[in-house]
Design an enzyme around this catalytic site. Structure first.
Site, PDB file in Angstrom:
ATOM      1  CE1 TYR A  12       3.398   4.034  -3.175  1.00 61.18           C
ATOM      2  CE2 TYR A  12       4.551   1.974  -3.577  1.00 61.18           C
ATOM      3  CZ  TYR A  12       3.830   3.049  -4.045  1.00 61.18           C
ATOM      4  OH  TYR A  12       3.537   3.137  -5.382  1.00 61.18           O
ATOM      5  CB  SER A  64       3.078  -0.652  -5.926  1.00 61.14           C
ATOM      6  OG  SER A  64       4.449  -0.888  -5.771  1.00 61.14           O
ATOM      7  CE  LYS A  94       0.171   2.947  -4.720  1.00 64.11           C
ATOM      8  NZ  LYS A  94      -0.668   3.697  -5.691  1.00 64.11           N
TER       9      LYS A  94
END
Length: 340
Positions: free
Chosen positions: A154, A126, A158
């Site tokens: 997050y 991402s 990732k």
């Protein structure tokens, strides 16, 4: 050729599966089995009826033996807990994103070690791996050589997964490749828990005749990609041959998928131009500092050179993105919407 897609019944999973089922090939070789793995399988999922499709339902960590009961040639790992979920529930993000990815990598490594084929592991990362650290602000234009400094759990998860895949690839356990996704807009269906979900909602809901809230300031610039361009990017990274030269995947760096840079104000102006005042007026600016802190930390301008070498280009305009959504999901657009 046996391909496994995790998150196979999520939005992107269905789109990637649909693209593969239309061609029924991967890199020119026929697909013998397409395994769609997910915690939840919708009752109306069309892909289930296709003779190529096998469904594995449940938590991925609990289904590894089933996923690897036969050799896996390609593993497209799309399953994940999304950004706002991970910020609200740290343990959920660590389990769903980091622990599950490592378990999949270990299963792939075990297959290679046992004399089976080396799996090609494709990971959807991402734009959230980037962030503007006070001591190291982001440059005006970001590329794969820019140091990632995530500002969310997050993004951290990732990035850790990216590094694990790089090392498993370096050690010869898997053939790993990473596609960093821009914010996908416009997503159909119900809102999800992603911090960036409003970037679909401020278009999707008004087109359906529903009100929508925009939690960020209108001048915020964001990097977007349509669903079609995102799916094409994932599959191009998955299929690319390794090596130097145009059309090949050189080195071990991730590929930032192409980005269309646009401000939220430009998105709303485009919606007004395409669908009319009555539709655009359904959007209300309601600032949410928590959402803006996450989304505002992501870069908005990217050097697309690496993706372009693979033949990938960004969407030409946000108007094309909106019209693509209307063309692909006519049932989700209120009948009689002005301008349509």
């Amino acid at each position: 050729m046996r391909i496994v897609i995790t998150g196979g019944f999520g939005f992107l999973g269905r789109q990637v599966a649909g693209a593969l089922l239309r061609t029924r090939t991967f890199r020119g070789a026929p697909i013998d089995r397409l395994v769609l793995a997910d915690r939840i399988v919708p009752a109306d999922a069309r892909a289930v009826a296709d003779p190529l499709v096998e469904v594995v339902r449940g938590d991925l960590v609990d289904r590894l033996d089933e996923l690897f009961a036969e050799p896996v040639d390609v593993l497209i790992h799309l399953a994940a807990a999304v950004s706002a979920e991970c910020e609200a529930d740290f343990d959920l993000g660590m389990s769903a994103n980091l622990d599950t990815t490592r378990a999949l990598l270990e299963a792939a490594r075990a297959q290679s070690a046992a004399g089976g084929p080396m799996p090609r592991v494709v990971f959807s990362s991402s734009v959230a791996v980037y962030g503007s650290d006070p001591a190291l602000p982001l440059p005006p234009v970001v590329s794969e050589s820019t140091l990632p400094t995530p500002r969310s759990s997050y993004g951290i998860q990732k990035l850790v997964c990216e590094q694990l895949i790089a090392d498993y690839t370096r050690r010869g356990f898997v053939d790993g490749r990473v596609a960093r996704l821009m914010t996908v807009s416009v997503r159909p269906g119900r809102p999800n828990a992603a911090a960036s979900g409003f970037l679909s909602g401020i278009v999707r809901e008004p087109l359906a005749g529903l009100p929508a809230l925009c939690p960020v300031r209108p001048d915020l610039r964001v990097a977007l990609a349509s669903p079609r361009r995102t799916v094409a990017g994932i599959l191009r990274v998955a299929e690319a041959e390794r090596g130097a030269g145009k059309g090949r995947l050189d080195g071990g760096l991730p590929v930032n998928l192409p980005a269309l840079t646009v401000s939220v104000a430009e998105m709303l102006s485009t919606l007004r131009q395409v669908a009319g005042d009555s539709v655009a007026d359904l959007v209300t600016i309601t600032p949410d500092p928590g959402v803006e802190a996450i989304v505002g930390s992501w870069p908005s301008v990217f050097d697309n050179t690496r993706a372009a070498a693979l033949g990938l280009e960004p969407d030409p305009s946000f108007a094309s993105v909106v019209r693509e959504y209307i063309d692909d999901h006519p049932d989700a657009v209120l009948a009689g919407t002005p301008g349509l």
